[in-house]
Motif scaffolding. Structure first.
Motif, PDB file in Angstrom:
ATOM      1  N   GLY A   1       0.777  -1.226   0.000  1.00  0.00           N
ATOM      2  CA  GLY A   1       0.000   0.000   0.000  1.00  0.00           C
ATOM      3  C   GLY A   1       0.810   1.278   0.000  1.00  0.00           C
ATOM      4  O   GLY A   1       0.251   2.366   0.004  1.00  0.00           O
ATOM      5  N   LYS A   2       2.133   1.156  -0.017  1.00  0.00           N
ATOM      6  CA  LYS A   2       2.972   2.350  -0.107  1.00  0.00           C
ATOM      7  C   LYS A   2       3.038   2.801  -1.563  1.00  0.00           C
ATOM      8  O   LYS A   2       2.677   2.050  -2.463  1.00  0.00           O
ATOM      9  N   VAL A   3       3.518   4.018  -1.775  1.00  0.00           N
ATOM     10  CA  VAL A   3       3.577   4.558  -3.123  1.00  0.00           C
ATOM     11  C   VAL A   3       5.029   4.762  -3.518  1.00  0.00           C
ATOM     12  O   VAL A   3       5.800   5.386  -2.790  1.00  0.00           O
ATOM     13  N   LYS A   4       5.412   4.213  -4.681  1.00  0.00           N
ATOM     14  CA  LYS A   4       6.771   4.350  -5.191  1.00  0.00           C
ATOM     15  C   LYS A   4       6.848   5.540  -6.128  1.00  0.00           C
ATOM     16  O   LYS A   4       5.895   5.852  -6.833  1.00  0.00           O
ATOM     17  N   ARG A   5       8.024   6.180  -6.138  1.00  0.00           N
ATOM     18  CA  ARG A   5       8.261   7.304  -7.035  1.00  0.00           C
ATOM     19  C   ARG A   5       9.676   7.199  -7.578  1.00  0.00           C
ATOM     20  O   ARG A   5      10.512   6.478  -7.033  1.00  0.00           O
ATOM     21  N   LYS A   6       9.946   7.923  -8.647  1.00  0.00           N
ATOM     22  CA  LYS A   6      11.296   7.997  -9.199  1.00  0.00           C
ATOM     23  C   LYS A   6      11.969   9.263  -8.699  1.00  0.00           C
ATOM     24  O   LYS A   6      11.297  10.220  -8.326  1.00  0.00           O
ATOM     25  N   HIS A   7      13.283   9.257  -8.715  1.00  0.00           N
ATOM     26  CA  HIS A   7      14.046  10.440  -8.315  1.00  0.00           C
ATOM     27  C   HIS A   7      14.061  11.466  -9.444  1.00  0.00           C
ATOM     28  O   HIS A   7      14.011  11.112 -10.621  1.00  0.00           O
ATOM     29  N   ALA A   8      14.152  12.711  -9.068  1.00  0.00           N
ATOM     30  CA  ALA A   8      14.272  13.794 -10.041  1.00  0.00           C
ATOM     31  C   ALA A   8      15.750  13.941 -10.448  1.00  0.00           C
ATOM     32  O   ALA A   8      16.627  13.285  -9.884  1.00  0.00           O
ATOM     33  N   TYR A   9      16.008  14.801 -11.409  1.00  0.00           N
ATOM     34  CA  TYR A   9      17.364  15.164 -11.867  1.00  0.00           C
ATOM     35  C   TYR A   9      18.094  14.006 -12.546  1.00  0.00           C
ATOM     36  O   TYR A   9      19.308  13.930 -12.520  1.00  0.00           O
ATOM     37  N   LYS A  10      17.385  13.096 -13.195  1.00  0.00           N
ATOM     38  CA  LYS A  10      18.026  11.972 -13.872  1.00  0.00           C
ATOM     39  C   LYS A  10      17.778  12.003 -15.372  1.00  0.00           C
ATOM     40  O   LYS A  10      18.166  11.101 -16.101  1.00  0.00           O
ATOM     41  N   SER A  11      17.122  13.063 -15.897  1.00  0.00           N
ATOM     42  CA  SER A  11      16.708  13.028 -17.299  1.00  0.00           C
ATOM     43  C   SER A  11      17.666  13.728 -18.259  1.00  0.00           C
ATOM     44  O   SER A  11      17.844  13.286 -19.381  1.00  0.00           O
ATOM     45  N   HIS A  12      18.283  14.829 -17.847  1.00  0.00           N
ATOM     46  CA  HIS A  12      19.188  15.520 -18.766  1.00  0.00           C
ATOM     47  C   HIS A  12      20.261  16.262 -17.968  1.00  0.00           C
ATOM     48  O   HIS A  12      20.237  16.281 -16.742  1.00  0.00           O
ATOM     49  N   ILE A  13      21.208  16.843 -18.692  1.00  0.00           N
ATOM     50  CA  ILE A  13      22.413  17.476 -18.119  1.00  0.00           C
ATOM     51  C   ILE A  13      23.136  16.472 -17.205  1.00  0.00           C
ATOM     52  O   ILE A  13      23.441  16.743 -16.046  1.00  0.00           O
ATOM     53  N   LEU A  14      23.408  15.294 -17.757  1.00  0.00           N
ATOM     54  CA  LEU A  14      24.014  14.223 -16.968  1.00  0.00           C
ATOM     55  C   LEU A  14      25.536  14.248 -17.017  1.00  0.00           C
ATOM     56  O   LEU A  14      26.184  13.537 -16.248  1.00  0.00           O
ATOM     57  N   THR A  15      26.115  15.067 -17.888  1.00  0.00           N
ATOM     58  CA  THR A  15      27.573  15.054 -18.031  1.00  0.00           C
ATOM     59  C   THR A  15      28.269  15.648 -16.824  1.00  0.00           C
ATOM     60  O   THR A  15      29.374  15.223 -16.480  1.00  0.00           O
ATOM     61  N   LYS A  16      27.653  16.601 -16.170  1.00  0.00           N
ATOM     62  CA  LYS A  16      28.290  17.227 -15.008  1.00  0.00           C
ATOM     63  C   LYS A  16      28.019  16.492 -13.698  1.00  0.00           C
ATOM     64  O   LYS A  16      28.584  16.843 -12.678  1.00  0.00           O
TER      65      LYS A  16
END
Length: 65
Positions: A20-35
């Motif tokens: 019954g808990k709710v899972k979510r994804k982390h933010a800041y993983k979609s773009h500008i990954l080189t830095k």
């Protein structure tokens, strides 16, 4: 009385676990990954559980009454 609709944005972003808990994804993983470091990107990969402080508003959006 019209039907109550779920929030379609929330519907796409959150999933329920078996307990019954709710899972979510982390933010800041979609773009500008080189830095970002490898460690930072690796830790953002894992799913997280939604905090209790946000559960009330999330239940309203997903109609989990």
């Amino acid at each position: 009385m019209p039907k109550v609709k779920t929030n379609s944005g929330a519907k796409k972003r959150f999933t329920l676990t078996g307990t019954g808990k709710v899972k979510r994804k982390h933010a800041y993983k979609s773009h500008i990954l080189t830095k970002k470091t490898k460690k930072q990107k690796r830790n953002l990969t894992h799913a997280a559980i939604v905090d209790q402080t946000n559960m009330r508003s999330l239940r309203e959006m997903l109609l989990l009454r």
